[in-house]
Enzyme design. Structure first.
Site, short mmCIF file in Angstrom:
data_model
loop_
_atom_site.label_atom_id
_atom_site.label_comp_id
_atom_site.label_asym_id
_atom_site.label_seq_id
_atom_site.Cartn_x
_atom_site.Cartn_y
_atom_site.Cartn_z
N HIS A 101 10.97 2.49 -0.48
CA HIS A 101 10.99 1.20 0.20
C HIS A 101 9.62 0.54 0.11
O HIS A 101 8.59 1.19 0.22
CB HIS A 101 11.44 1.32 1.66
CG HIS A 101 10.69 2.32 2.48
ND1 HIS A 101 10.81 3.69 2.32
CD2 HIS A 101 9.81 2.15 3.49
CE1 HIS A 101 10.05 4.31 3.20
NE2 HIS A 101 9.41 3.39 3.92
N HIS A 103 7.12 -2.13 1.70
CA HIS A 103 6.76 -2.87 2.91
C HIS A 103 6.18 -4.23 2.48
O HIS A 103 5.32 -4.28 1.60
CB HIS A 103 5.70 -2.14 3.72
CG HIS A 103 6.15 -0.84 4.29
ND1 HIS A 103 6.54 -0.73 5.61
CD2 HIS A 103 6.26 0.39 3.74
CE1 HIS A 103 6.87 0.54 5.84
NE2 HIS A 103 6.70 1.22 4.72
#
Length: 141
Positions: A101, A103
């Site tokens: 993921h 950010h």
């Protein structure tokens, strides 16, 4: 290896998320533990525990979407002055959810967020040695 993460439930619609962007490959949503207001996560819909498992084209798309989201953050009510893109790969890097993921962290002056490391100034010979090692690894990979 168990591919389950909370992100798999978010992709499948089994867990709530404040979605911001979605296409066939990636999903972006609000982080529930934001560093700053407007903090987003961009994930691939196909789970990959690490960058080594992530298809390079999909990795590129994460950053392309992150770039679009950065522009949207500046133009939205968030009205940030800057944006950090951050991806932790592995426990030592601070990865907590083992589904890659990105950010997307909006920044404003004095927001209190930032890198807290201590930069060093190694000798050029040390930099050259590591550059040669990394270059050799690229050529064998």
């Amino acid at each position: 290896m168990n591919p389950y993460t909370i992100f798999a439930d978010i992709v499948a619609g089994r867990a709530p998320a404040s979605r911001v962007y979605e296409d066939d490959d990636v999903l972006a949503f609000m982080d529930i533990r934001p560093f700053t207001p407007g903090h987003l996560l961009v994930i691939p819909k196909i789970p990959a525990r690490s960058l080594a498992e992530l298809d390079p084209a999909l990795g590129a798309k994460l950053f392309t979407v992150g770039q679009r989201l950065a522009a949207a953050l500046r133009d939205s009510e968030v009205a940030c002055d800057g944006v950090n893109l951050f991806l932790a790969d592995g426990i030592a890097a601070g990865q907590e959810v083992f589904h890659v993921h990105l950010h997307v962290i909006p920044r404003t002056a004095g927001d209190g967020f930032g890198l807290r490391g201590r930069p060093t100034s190694p000798p050029r010979a040390d930099l050259d040695y590591l550059a040669n090692s990394i270059r050799a690894a690229l050529n064998h990979g």
